[in-house]
Design a protein around this motif. Sequence first.
Motif, short mmCIF file in Angstrom:
data_model
loop_
_atom_site.label_atom_id
_atom_site.label_comp_id
_atom_site.label_asym_id
_atom_site.label_seq_id
_atom_site.Cartn_x
_atom_site.Cartn_y
_atom_site.Cartn_z
N GLU A 143 -3.31 -6.01 -17.59
CA GLU A 143 -2.62 -4.98 -16.81
C GLU A 143 -1.77 -4.05 -17.66
OE1 GLU A 143 1.24 -7.51 -15.21
OE2 GLU A 143 -0.70 -7.85 -14.26
N GLY A 144 -1.71 -4.31 -18.99
CA GLY A 144 -0.82 -3.56 -19.85
C GLY A 144 -1.14 -2.09 -19.99
N TYR A 145 -2.42 -1.75 -20.08
CA TYR A 145 -2.81 -0.36 -20.32
C TYR A 145 -2.30 0.56 -19.20
CZ TYR A 145 -5.75 3.71 -21.37
OH TYR A 145 -6.19 4.97 -21.68
N MET A 146 -2.62 0.22 -17.97
CA MET A 146 -2.21 1.07 -16.86
C MET A 146 -0.70 1.06 -16.68
SD MET A 146 -4.64 2.81 -15.74
CE MET A 146 -3.72 3.50 -14.36
N VAL A 204 5.44 2.07 -16.24
CA VAL A 204 6.09 0.83 -15.82
C VAL A 204 6.90 0.26 -16.99
CG1 VAL A 204 5.73 -1.52 -14.98
CG2 VAL A 204 4.34 0.34 -14.09
N TYR A 205 6.33 0.36 -18.17
CA TYR A 205 7.07 0.09 -19.39
C TYR A 205 6.51 0.95 -20.51
CZ TYR A 205 3.48 -3.64 -19.07
OH TYR A 205 2.33 -4.34 -18.85
N ASP A 206 7.22 0.96 -21.65
CA ASP A 206 6.96 1.94 -22.70
C ASP A 206 6.53 1.33 -24.03
OD1 ASP A 206 7.85 4.13 -21.01
OD2 ASP A 206 9.86 3.30 -21.27
N GLY A 207 6.16 0.07 -24.01
CA GLY A 207 5.73 -0.57 -25.24
C GLY A 207 5.21 -1.96 -24.96
N TRP A 208 4.73 -2.60 -26.00
CA TRP A 208 4.11 -3.92 -25.82
C TRP A 208 4.20 -4.72 -27.12
CZ3 TRP A 208 2.16 -6.05 -21.40
CH2 TRP A 208 1.47 -7.26 -21.54
N LEU A 209 4.59 -5.98 -27.01
CA LEU A 209 4.56 -6.91 -28.12
C LEU A 209 3.15 -7.47 -28.23
CD1 LEU A 209 7.84 -8.96 -27.52
CD2 LEU A 209 7.31 -7.71 -29.62
N MET A 210 2.41 -7.09 -29.27
CA MET A 210 1.01 -7.50 -29.31
C MET A 210 0.47 -7.47 -30.73
SD MET A 210 -1.75 -8.65 -28.16
CE MET A 210 -0.71 -9.33 -26.88
N THR A 211 -0.57 -8.26 -30.92
CA THR A 211 -1.26 -8.36 -32.20
C THR A 211 -2.17 -7.14 -32.41
OG1 THR A 211 -3.18 -9.46 -31.26
CG2 THR A 211 -1.30 -10.86 -31.84
N PRO A 212 -2.54 -6.85 -33.65
CA PRO A 212 -3.42 -5.69 -33.90
C PRO A 212 -4.74 -5.77 -33.15
CG PRO A 212 -2.45 -6.44 -35.95
CD PRO A 212 -2.08 -7.47 -34.91
N ALA A 213 -5.37 -6.95 -33.15
CA ALA A 213 -6.66 -7.09 -32.48
C ALA A 213 -6.54 -6.82 -30.99
CB ALA A 213 -7.24 -8.48 -32.72
#
Length: 356
Positions: free
Chosen positions: A202-205, A211-220
């Motif tokens: 659901e992060g992309y949308m 809804v939010y302005d960033g994401w803690l995530m790995t490169p892959a």
Amino acid sequence: MISRTLLAALLAVAAGSALSTRAEADSFTFRIGSGHPKGPAPYVTTMSDFFVTEVTRRAQEKGHAVTFIESYGGGIAGVSETLEAVQQGLLDFGGYCVCFEPSNLFLHNFPYFEPFGPQSSSKAIEAVRMVYDQNPWLSSVFEDQFGQELLGLGAWDNYHLGTKMAWAEVADLKGVKIGGAGPNLPWLEYAGAIPVQSSLPEGYMAMKTGVYDGWLMTPAGYNGFKYYEPSPYYTLIGFGAMPVVVLTANKATLARLPEDLRAIVEEVGREWEAGNGAAMDESQAKGLAALKENGAIITELPEATRAQWAQSLAEFPRTNAKDADSRGMPGTKVMTDYIAAAKAVGHVWPVEYTLD
């Protein structure tokens, strides 16, 4: 409490679909699934391309015809439903991140509780396997409480931070809404960002719509889910690779198998684990290259700032260890063992966590 999704699927199974039953003397059908999709989630890719393929091939060599019904991306169970789906027998094999089971598998999230750990997935998995071997309680939870056997460990590669806007100082993140899996959201406290519990699908949308302005995530993961489109700024922080993915099998399913086929399943599960580190390290390198090619703006956090960030979280491991202890879990023991195991595989912690 079983969800509506799982209840509906269980009723469908009861109405006519066989659950990993023995159709003929040498014929078996299994369901395998994950809430994450194949491709963007590398551990799911290895479940399909290695685990399914190898179990099928080796079983055939022993005279068993094995068929897998594969359901990824939440087709049968979502990211927070896979543990239950395997427990109920809706899935015979499930791959999932324990980050989505903060109550049921609280202590299994211990790598999240000690951020800035091993940067390499292969080293991180090696260290976490040492901890599991030293603390059989971790594996027994799956068997005794959730009716499944742990077949192998997987990981997310090194975590960094993607945002909609450029930032130069940690103070620039104050008040910025950042999505994450849950156990990693406290990493943001030092920055003063606003953590938002979410999931990869659901992060992309959510970022696209503000809804939010960033994401803690790995490169892959960041590249695979195309997060670089709504949030093109990707800052390399190095929170560490996180071996918090598991591949499990329903115990009743395993109990019905002939001894040689069960041995194959368990053998391939451990080989899946052994290959996941290298696969994730390769995935991280490819992910970073792809992010750059796809237009992401990649920067690296200065080492001094990174050390300050790590120091700001020095109480975080102790707090979680004591929390686990208070729940009757071996929190301090497990997390102390992880600090030592990480050092044993060559990791140098930017801050010396103490748990006593």
